[in-house]
Design a protein around this motif. Sequence first.
Motif, PDB file in Angstrom:
ATOM      1  N   LYS A  47      -4.058  18.803  41.795  1.00  0.00           N
ATOM      2  CA  LYS A  47      -4.219  17.379  42.052  1.00  0.00           C
ATOM      3  C   LYS A  47      -3.686  16.678  40.924  1.00  0.00           C
ATOM      4  O   LYS A  47      -3.621  15.351  40.986  1.00  0.00           O
ATOM      5  N   GLY A  48      -2.650  17.264  39.918  1.00  0.00           N
ATOM      6  CA  GLY A  48      -1.969  16.833  38.879  1.00  0.00           C
ATOM      7  C   GLY A  48      -2.898  16.715  37.448  1.00  0.00           C
ATOM      8  O   GLY A  48      -4.096  16.956  37.529  1.00  0.00           O
ATOM      9  N   TRP A  49      -2.341  16.336  36.460  1.00  0.00           N
ATOM     10  CA  TRP A  49      -2.688  16.339  35.120  1.00  0.00           C
ATOM     11  C   TRP A  49      -3.862  15.408  35.006  1.00  0.00           C
ATOM     12  O   TRP A  49      -4.817  15.564  34.447  1.00  0.00           O
ATOM     13  N   GLY A  50      -3.617  14.107  35.683  1.00  0.00           N
ATOM     14  CA  GLY A  50      -4.439  13.052  35.555  1.00  0.00           C
ATOM     15  C   GLY A  50      -5.762  13.307  35.891  1.00  0.00           C
ATOM     16  O   GLY A  50      -6.886  13.050  35.125  1.00  0.00           O
ATOM     17  N   LEU A  51      -5.948  14.065  37.074  1.00  0.00           N
ATOM     18  CA  LEU A  51      -7.474  14.297  37.522  1.00  0.00           C
ATOM     19  C   LEU A  51      -8.242  15.455  36.632  1.00  0.00           C
ATOM     20  O   LEU A  51      -9.457  15.290  36.553  1.00  0.00           O
TER      21      LEU A  51
END
Length: 293
Positions: A47-51
Amino acid sequence: MATQTQRRISTHESRNVTLLLISVALIYLLLFLGLPLFAVFYEAFSKGWGLYWAALQEPDAWSAIELTLLTAAIAVPANLVFGVAAAWAIAKFEFRGKSLLITLIDLPFAVSPVVSGLVFVLLFGAQGWLGQWLQAHDIKLIFAVPGIVLATVFVTFPFIARELIPLMQAQGKEEEEAAVSLGASGWQAFWRVTLPNIKWGLLYGVILCNARAMGEFGAVSVVSGHIRGMTNTMPLHVEILYNEYNFVAAFAVASLLALLALVTLVIKSLVEWQSRRLGYAMKPLTQPTKSGA
């Protein structure tokens, strides 16, 4: 020359057989080790680095990480002291109860970690044998950090001792006796003779003990109470997140555990390489360890 010839004869196989054995080993490692590790990291970053970073920055996640590191930081030194003392006594001295001591050291290998946790609940729980006395003195072990540390110490204490016992037995006690005959005290003989001879085996045992301490689930699960932000270690936190269908956060914490395991594996490999380079031979815990040039 004869030894080299025997080694070539004993390991000589046809090229097809060699390739088959290597292929089977690689396929096995890929299916049961490589693929699960890939799945953990893939799901963690899906789900990406942010999550991913958000999941690791959660207060409960930080609490689990800190508790895991704290538990290992207490359990490993405690087992280090016990392991060295037990191995030194078993390898260097003869005394009554020696076989019993060796059996007790091996006990955590034979007992399920869940059973180990239940034993501590039976002893120190509210309805346990010592529960009322502990409550009367306002001492809380079960469902608290001390109980987690005790359970971790129990399941990990054979690792250092079992690594050192065969190593010390193989080395014998002639060097220590020579040092004592030259006027050295017992502590001087240990620090200047015994410890330098066992340092690589000791480091190897510490690495294995630390890896098990950080990844322990069964015994810790029983005594922790699963209190979020207080008594959850990283493995327990992963289970809770997964049961809540918070898969990204669960795999994020799991990937951190996997990364710690990989770092431990790299350090272990470096220790083995260094020990072989200096003439030591690392063996599994249940086999005698020999040293030689």
